[in-house]
Design an enzyme around this catalytic site. Structure first.
Site: not given
Ligand SMILES: Cc1ncc(COP(=O)(O)O)c(C=O)c1O
Length: 384
Positions: A42, A140, A169, A226, A271, A318, A320
């Site tokens: 993602k 969540r 998760h 995952r 700055y 800053c 840039d």
């Molecule tokens: C539902 C879910 N599974 C797996 C992951 C992967 O997590 P990681 O990057 O800690 O392996 C994420 C990451 O945020 C997630 O939201």
């Protein structure tokens, strides 16, 4: 906007695709053979660039890609018509029609979603794949674990959807092993309550990079993991269960010296003049700032590598430009010299975790905060 490839580089990221492939193989080798690899890609593959990373992970044999939304899924679809893709974030009602059209699996957490996907699947004349997500304490997405059996029954009786996976998760995999174990237990308890569950037919997954503890004896019902951060070579936590898997960094972050000058003791730098020079100081102005992803929180606390030496950041970062102290660098620092913000140079290293600490954030955020104007250069593009 991306920089024209013809122009000299000022601030860029390098993505080592061969390292990514080696990382997948290393992680796979550390897991039981039947465990399938869900590559979490993602947010543009954690800022690494989704098209290149997905293509390389297809080559390396990832079993399924998990992305946040339809737009990201479509990038994977441009590479492959049928590689399994799971959407991790809730699907919006006006996105439903894309699921069947592009063979995307949706995460389901509620009866309302099952009803919607059922209708969309029937309308399309083919069932929509869903992964039932169970909330075991993350708070969540996911159906609350006590209500999961009911939602499972609804999915199994809906002709327009097909169960492709069940998952949960972990909320604190990198910092609270006891709570993670509690979540794992709750998840396993729910699985035992689901009639007609044939685990071998579905992806059953819970572990992410920090929690990869899938039972190696093959007796566990889990059959997929995952993996996000770890495949990019960043350990989520030194105590992570996979800390023994030494994946290599895939990402490095670079800039150049734009100007070198000596300022007299007592001068305020940048700055707000938040840094006063204690001595005459040789400074370099870098061609990167927070407009590139060098976080402003690194002001007065971070460092960069020039000629393999750590050069402290002076004053505020800053948009840039950023000023660093190059007094201690042997030899002459020159306009145009390469600067490493994250990565290795001449035997020295600034790790992503250290940079993220200066920036008061986590590696996930650092990676996804590298901005659009920073070109990604893909190294070792040929497959290994
Ligand atoms: C539902 C879910 N599974 C797996 C992951 C992967 O997590 P990681 O990057 O800690 O392996 C994420 C990451 O945020 C997630 O939201």
């Amino acid at each position: 906007m991306t920089a024209s490839p013809q122009l000299p580089l000022r601030c860029w990221a390098e993505i080592d695709l061969a390292a990514l492939e080696r990382n997948l193989k290393l992680i796979r080798a550390s897991l039981p053979a039947h465990i399938r690899y869900v590559a979490v890609l993602k947010a543009d593959a954690y800022g690494h660039g989704l098209p290149h990373t997905a293509a390389r992970l297809m080559h390396a044999g990832a079993d399924l890609f998990a992305v946040a939304n339809i737009a990201e899924a479509m990038v994977v679809r441009e590479l492959s018509d049928n590689w399994p893709v799971l959407l991790l974030s809730p699907v919006l009602p006006d996105e439903d029609r894309y699921l069947a059209a592009h063979d995307l699996a949706a995460t389901v957490s509620s009866a309302g979603e099952v009803a919607r996907f059922d209708a969309a699947g029937r309308a399309a004349g083919k069932p929509i794949d869903v992964h039932l997500k169970i909330d075991t304490g993350m708070g969540r997405s996911g159906v609350w674990h006590a209500e999961a059996a009911e939602l499972y029954a609804q999915i199994r009786s809906a002709a327009g959807v097909r169960l492709a996976g069940i998952f949960t998760h972990f909320a604190s995999a990198d910092e609270d092993p006891a709570f993670t174990e509690e979540q794992r237990r709750l998840f396993l308890d729910v699985l035992t309550q689901l009639p007609g569950l044939e685990p071998e037919k579905f992806f059953i997954h819970a572990d992410n990079s920090a929690g990869l503890a899938t039972t190696p004896d093959g007796g566990s019902v889990f059959n997929a993991v995952r993996v996000g951060l770890l495949q990019f070579g960043v350990l989520p936590h030194p105590n992570s269960l996979l800390a023994r898997v030494r994946t290599e960094p895939v990402f490095s972050f670079h800039a150049r010296v734009g100007l070198v000058k000596t300022l007299p003791a007592g001068t305020g730098v940048s700055y707000g003049r938040t840094h006063r020079l204690a001595r005459d100081t040789r400074t370099a102005v870098l061609t990167a700032g927070y407009g590139d992803g060098l976080a402003r929180a690194c002001s007065n606390r971070g460092a960069v590598l020039i000629h393999g030496r750590r050069c402290p950041i002076l004053g505020r970062v800053c948009m840039d430009q950023t000023v660093v102290d190059v007094t201690a660098v042997p030899g002459e620092v020159q306009c145009g010299d390469p600067v490493v913000l994250v990565g290795r140079q001449e035997g020295a290293e600034i790790a992503l975790a250290e940079f993220s600490g200066w920036a008061d954030t986590i590696p996930w955020e650092t990676l996804t905060s590298v901005t659009k104007r920073v070109p990604r250069l893909y190294r070792n593009a040929a497959s290994v």
